[in-house]
Motif scaffolding. Structure first.
Motif, PDB file in Angstrom:
ATOM      1  N   LYS A   1      45.253  46.504  41.882  1.00 11.81           N
ATOM      2  CA  LYS A   1      45.532  45.427  42.829  1.00 11.81           C
ATOM      3  C   LYS A   1      44.471  45.427  43.914  1.00 11.81           C
ATOM      4  O   LYS A   1      44.072  46.497  44.398  1.00 11.81           O
ATOM      5  CB  LYS A   1      46.902  45.644  43.481  1.00 11.81           C
ATOM      6  N   PHE A   2      44.020  44.232  44.274  1.00  9.41           N
ATOM      7  CA  PHE A   2      43.193  44.063  45.476  1.00  9.41           C
ATOM      8  C   PHE A   2      44.085  43.311  46.454  1.00  9.41           C
ATOM      9  O   PHE A   2      44.273  42.105  46.294  1.00  9.41           O
ATOM     10  CB  PHE A   2      41.939  43.249  45.172  1.00  9.41           C
ATOM     11  N   GLY A   3      44.673  44.007  47.402  1.00  9.32           N
ATOM     12  CA  GLY A   3      45.664  43.371  48.270  1.00  9.32           C
ATOM     13  C   GLY A   3      46.845  42.943  47.422  1.00  9.32           C
ATOM     14  O   GLY A   3      47.394  43.763  46.681  1.00  9.32           O
ATOM     15  N   ASN A   4      47.172  41.661  47.469  1.00  7.78           N
ATOM     16  CA  ASN A   4      48.284  41.165  46.654  1.00  7.78           C
ATOM     17  C   ASN A   4      47.844  40.713  45.280  1.00  7.78           C
ATOM     18  O   ASN A   4      48.662  40.422  44.422  1.00  7.78           O
ATOM     19  CB  ASN A   4      48.961  39.963  47.346  1.00  7.78           C
ATOM     20  N   PHE A   5      46.534  40.610  45.102  1.00  2.37           N
ATOM     21  CA  PHE A   5      45.998  40.084  43.850  1.00  2.37           C
ATOM     22  C   PHE A   5      45.957  41.172  42.774  1.00  2.37           C
ATOM     23  O   PHE A   5      45.420  42.255  43.004  1.00  2.37           O
ATOM     24  CB  PHE A   5      44.596  39.510  44.101  1.00  2.37           C
ATOM     25  N   VAL A   6      46.538  40.870  41.621  1.00  2.00           N
ATOM     26  CA  VAL A   6      46.554  41.843  40.521  1.00  2.00           C
ATOM     27  C   VAL A   6      45.400  41.528  39.565  1.00  2.00           C
ATOM     28  O   VAL A   6      45.450  40.563  38.820  1.00  2.00           O
ATOM     29  CB  VAL A   6      47.900  41.785  39.756  1.00  2.00           C
ATOM     30  N   ALA A   7      44.358  42.323  39.634  1.00  2.00           N
ATOM     31  CA  ALA A   7      43.166  42.059  38.815  1.00  2.00           C
ATOM     32  C   ALA A   7      43.343  42.626  37.403  1.00  2.00           C
ATOM     33  O   ALA A   7      42.854  42.054  36.428  1.00  2.00           O
ATOM     34  CB  ALA A   7      41.930  42.655  39.472  1.00  2.00           C
ATOM     35  N   VAL A   8      44.027  43.751  37.291  1.00  2.00           N
ATOM     36  CA  VAL A   8      44.331  44.349  35.990  1.00  2.00           C
ATOM     37  C   VAL A   8      45.824  44.651  36.001  1.00  2.00           C
ATOM     38  O   VAL A   8      46.315  45.303  36.920  1.00  2.00           O
ATOM     39  CB  VAL A   8      43.498  45.623  35.739  1.00  2.00           C
TER      40      VAL A   8
ATOM     41  N   ALA B   1      25.764  49.094  33.480  1.00  2.00           N
ATOM     42  CA  ALA B   1      26.527  48.189  34.340  1.00  2.00           C
ATOM     43  C   ALA B   1      26.112  46.745  34.128  1.00  2.00           C
ATOM     44  O   ALA B   1      25.056  46.453  33.570  1.00  2.00           O
ATOM     45  CB  ALA B   1      26.339  48.583  35.798  1.00  2.00           C
ATOM     46  N   GLN B   2      26.969  45.843  34.588  1.00  2.00           N
ATOM     47  CA  GLN B   2      26.721  44.408  34.430  1.00  2.00           C
ATOM     48  C   GLN B   2      25.402  44.026  35.103  1.00  2.00           C
ATOM     49  O   GLN B   2      24.610  43.285  34.553  1.00  2.00           O
ATOM     50  CB  GLN B   2      27.894  43.636  35.033  1.00  2.00           C
ATOM     51  N   ARG B   3      25.203  44.517  36.284  1.00  2.00           N
ATOM     52  CA  ARG B   3      23.907  44.301  36.946  1.00  2.00           C
ATOM     53  C   ARG B   3      23.260  45.655  37.159  1.00  2.00           C
ATOM     54  O   ARG B   3      23.527  46.332  38.134  1.00  2.00           O
ATOM     55  CB  ARG B   3      24.096  43.583  38.286  1.00  2.00           C
TER      56      ARG B   3
ATOM     57  N   GLY C   1      36.835  38.187  27.133  1.00  2.00           N
ATOM     58  CA  GLY C   1      37.693  37.443  28.043  1.00  2.00           C
ATOM     59  C   GLY C   1      36.869  36.638  29.008  1.00  2.00           C
ATOM     60  O   GLY C   1      35.712  36.978  29.267  1.00  2.00           O
ATOM     61  N   PRO C   2      37.451  35.558  29.548  1.00  2.00           N
ATOM     62  CA  PRO C   2      36.694  34.704  30.466  1.00  2.00           C
ATOM     63  C   PRO C   2      36.345  35.428  31.765  1.00  2.00           C
ATOM     64  O   PRO C   2      36.873  36.508  32.036  1.00  2.00           O
ATOM     65  CB  PRO C   2      37.651  33.539  30.734  1.00  2.00           C
ATOM     66  N   ASN C   3      35.486  34.820  32.523  1.00  2.00           N
ATOM     67  CA  ASN C   3      35.123  35.360  33.829  1.00  2.00           C
ATOM     68  C   ASN C   3      36.351  35.608  34.678  1.00  2.00           C
ATOM     69  O   ASN C   3      37.238  34.764  34.733  1.00  2.00           O
ATOM     70  CB  ASN C   3      34.259  34.339  34.571  1.00  2.00           C
ATOM     71  N   GLY C   4      36.387  36.750  35.314  1.00  2.00           N
ATOM     72  CA  GLY C   4      37.507  37.039  36.203  1.00  2.00           C
ATOM     73  C   GLY C   4      38.715  37.607  35.486  1.00  2.00           C
ATOM     74  O   GLY C   4      39.756  37.839  36.099  1.00  2.00           O
ATOM     75  N   ALA C   5      38.593  37.860  34.177  1.00  2.00           N
ATOM     76  CA  ALA C   5      39.729  38.371  33.396  1.00  2.00           C
ATOM     77  C   ALA C   5      40.115  39.795  33.796  1.00  2.00           C
ATOM     78  O   ALA C   5      41.254  40.206  33.602  1.00  2.00           O
ATOM     79  CB  ALA C   5      39.401  38.324  31.905  1.00  2.00           C
ATOM     80  N   GLY C   6      39.138  40.531  34.329  1.00  2.00           N
ATOM     81  CA  GLY C   6      39.422  41.912  34.741  1.00  2.00           C
ATOM     82  C   GLY C   6      38.698  42.961  33.915  1.00  2.00           C
ATOM     83  O   GLY C   6      38.995  44.146  34.001  1.00  2.00           O
ATOM     84  N   LYS C   7      37.694  42.538  33.141  1.00  2.00           N
ATOM     85  CA  LYS C   7      36.977  43.461  32.268  1.00  2.00           C
ATOM     86  C   LYS C   7      36.183  44.493  33.081  1.00  2.00           C
ATOM     87  O   LYS C   7      36.271  45.687  32.836  1.00  2.00           O
ATOM     88  CB  LYS C   7      36.029  42.690  31.329  1.00  2.00           C
ATOM     89  N   THR C   8      35.384  43.985  34.009  1.00  2.00           N
ATOM     90  CA  THR C   8      34.537  44.897  34.788  1.00  2.00           C
ATOM     91  C   THR C   8      35.395  45.853  35.617  1.00  2.00           C
ATOM     92  O   THR C   8      35.101  47.055  35.700  1.00  2.00           O
ATOM     93  CB  THR C   8      33.573  44.097  35.694  1.00  2.00           C
ATOM     94  N   THR C   9      36.469  45.346  36.184  1.00  2.00           N
ATOM     95  CA  THR C   9      37.360  46.193  36.979  1.00  2.00           C
ATOM     96  C   THR C   9      37.926  47.318  36.107  1.00  2.00           C
ATOM     97  O   THR C   9      37.955  48.483  36.517  1.00  2.00           O
ATOM     98  CB  THR C   9      38.493  45.338  37.585  1.00  2.00           C
ATOM     99  N   THR C  10      38.323  46.980  34.880  1.00  2.00           N
ATOM    100  CA  THR C  10      38.842  47.986  33.947  1.00  2.00           C
ATOM    101  C   THR C  10      37.776  49.042  33.655  1.00  2.00           C
ATOM    102  O   THR C  10      38.038  50.244  33.699  1.00  2.00           O
ATOM    103  CB  THR C  10      39.281  47.314  32.624  1.00  2.00           C
TER     104      THR C  10
HETATM  105  N1  LIG Z   1      36.327  44.578  44.942  1.00  2.00           N
HETATM  106  C1  LIG Z   1      37.086  43.503  44.730  1.00  2.00           C
HETATM  107  N2  LIG Z   1      37.850  42.968  45.712  1.00  2.00           N
HETATM  108  C2  LIG Z   1      38.629  41.897  45.500  1.00  2.00           C
HETATM  109  N3  LIG Z   1      38.711  41.247  44.319  1.00  2.00           N
HETATM  110  C3  LIG Z   1      37.973  41.724  43.307  1.00  2.00           C
HETATM  111  C4  LIG Z   1      37.117  42.861  43.456  1.00  2.00           C
HETATM  112  N4  LIG Z   1      36.504  43.092  42.268  1.00  2.00           N
HETATM  113  C5  LIG Z   1      36.947  42.133  41.428  1.00  2.00           C
HETATM  114  N5  LIG Z   1      37.825  41.307  42.038  1.00  2.00           N
HETATM  115  C6  LIG Z   1      38.530  40.180  41.416  1.00  2.00           C
HETATM  116  O1  LIG Z   1      39.231  40.656  40.289  1.00  2.00           O
HETATM  117  C7  LIG Z   1      39.188  39.724  39.218  1.00  2.00           C
HETATM  118  C8  LIG Z   1      38.617  40.372  37.988  1.00  2.00           C
HETATM  119  O2  LIG Z   1      37.229  40.561  38.184  1.00  2.00           O
HETATM  120  P1  LIG Z   1      36.316  41.289  37.104  1.00  2.00           P
HETATM  121  O3  LIG Z   1      36.939  42.577  36.713  1.00  2.00           O
HETATM  122  O4  LIG Z   1      34.944  41.342  37.666  1.00  2.00           O
HETATM  123  O5  LIG Z   1      36.394  40.267  35.899  1.00  2.00           O
HETATM  124  P2  LIG Z   1      35.442  40.099  34.611  1.00  2.00           P
HETATM  125  O6  LIG Z   1      34.539  41.275  34.551  1.00  2.00           O
HETATM  126  O7  LIG Z   1      36.388  40.009  33.466  1.00  2.00           O
HETATM  127  O8  LIG Z   1      34.702  38.820  34.825  1.00  2.00           O
HETATM  128  C9  LIG Z   1      38.374  38.557  39.717  1.00  2.00           C
HETATM  129  O9  LIG Z   1      39.253  37.542  40.190  1.00  2.00           O
HETATM  130  C10 LIG Z   1      37.581  39.125  40.877  1.00  2.00           C
HETATM  131  O10 LIG Z   1      37.306  38.154  41.848  1.00  2.00           O
END
Ligand SMILES: Nc1ncnc2c1ncn2[C@@H]1O[C@H](COP(=O)(O)OP(=O)(O)O)[C@@H](O)[C@H]1O
Ligand SMILES: [Mg+2]
Length: 314
Positions: free
Chosen positions: A13-20, A83-85, A37-46
């Protein structure tokens, strides 16, 4: 050991937002696993949590049995991460970049030198070993980034969109390297946007809005999403939809140049198609052609992500 990666109930979670969101994922030793998965799916976070770069809110991660983040130091020894970048040192040469990262992994002397030479050879970078990284072409930079991730002979290679924005021929070449590494035993987890690349994977996990919405081999996914194989049958003349009720599992019916084009779903076309054609023939309809349609993963992906199918049974 059977699994290189075992993730259960993983949440970020980032605050209230559930990324994964409560993610369960297993990658077998020796597999190429495509994480889509599409952009923002949560792949990089995972991936960042898997590599111990970001702490999970909840859930467990095991990489070759090591718990993450607690045993991150063990993880680093067996994992290569691109890494992605990725930022190479642009003012260091190809060789110096490899040397620098090799030393970070505790390699030195003849060992390191031999490993660098081996990688330069494998990645076709021998001729440019003295060139500054900043002066390499896109494809070469990408190979150097791969080389750096491989410097310590990792058992598991994690690549986050390694081919994003790269031209198709270079992408294909890059996959040749990945397949070569995989043949030698490296387990690979790779994210990509390109569905044609996903066809190279042994298994695929499709993520959307923080959740895994489907998982399986490319073939399994296609069959599950469409309920089987799809065959296009062209019938002479104008045939009304109702005529075929109960005869075939129709997915689509359209008219083209005065003929009727059916898209029919069969559980297994190679077995069931002849009988279907006999039934149609028996109705006095004239069959012009019958061809299996090669469904692309892109179509599977669209069906799943647009939510027409909520969740595919795993
Ligand atoms: N450090 C962060 N703080 C707040 N939100 C984040 C952070 N990192 C990623 N997010 C959000 O989490 C969601 C998943 O992001 P990400 O894992 O980068 O997706 P993907 O790699 O699948 O495109 C996105 O909505 C992104 O904006
Ligand atoms: Mg990403």
């Amino acid at each position: 050991m059977e699994y290189a990666i075992e993730i259960s109930g993983l949440t970020k979670k980032f605050g209230n937002f559930v990324a994964v969101d409560n993610l369960d994922l297993r990658v077998k030793v020796g597999e190429i696993f495509g994480f889509l998965g599409p952009n923002g799916a949560g792949k990089t976070t995972t991936i960042r949590m898997m590599c111990g770069l970001m702490r999970q809110t909840k859930g467990s991660i095991k990489i070759y049995g090591y718990s993450i983040p607690e045993e991150r130091n063990e993880l680093i020894k067996i994992t290569g991460y691109m890494a992605q970048r990725f930022s190479l040192y642009e003012d260091l040469s190809v060789y110096e970049n490899m040397e620098f990262f090799g030393k970070l992994y505790g390699l030195n002397g003849k060992n390191l030198e031999n490993r660098i030479l081996e990688l330069l050879e494998f990645l076709d970078l021998k001729d440019v070993r003295r060139r500054l990284a900043g002066r390499l072409s896109g494809g070469m930079k990408q190979r150097l980034a791969l080389g750096v991730a491989l410097i310590h002979r990792p058992k598991l290679l994690v690549l986050d969109e390694p081919t994003a924005g790269v031209d198709p021929p270079i992408r294909r070449a890059f996959w040749e390297y990945l397949r070569g590494l995989n043949k030698e035993g490296t387990t690979i987890l790779v994210t990509t946007h390109y569905m044609d690349e996903a066809e190279n994977c042994d298994r695929i996990g499709l993520m959307n809005r923080g959740r895994l919405i489907a998982e399986g081999t490319p073939k399994e996914l296609k069959r599950r999403v469409f309920g089987g194989d799809i065959v296009e049958v062209v019938l002479h003349g104008y045939v009304q939809e109702g005529t075929l009720e109960g005869v075939a599992n129709l997915k689509e019916l359209a008219y083209r140049d005065g003929d009727t084009v059916l898209r029919v779903v069969l559980k297994d076309a190679s077995r069931e198609l002849p009988a279907l054609l006999r039934r149609i023939d028996g109705m006095g309809l004239k069959i012009i052609s019958a061809e299996p349609i090669n469904v692309t993963l892109e179509e599977v992906f669209i069906e799943l992500v647009t939510g027409r199918i909520e969740k595919v049974a795993l």
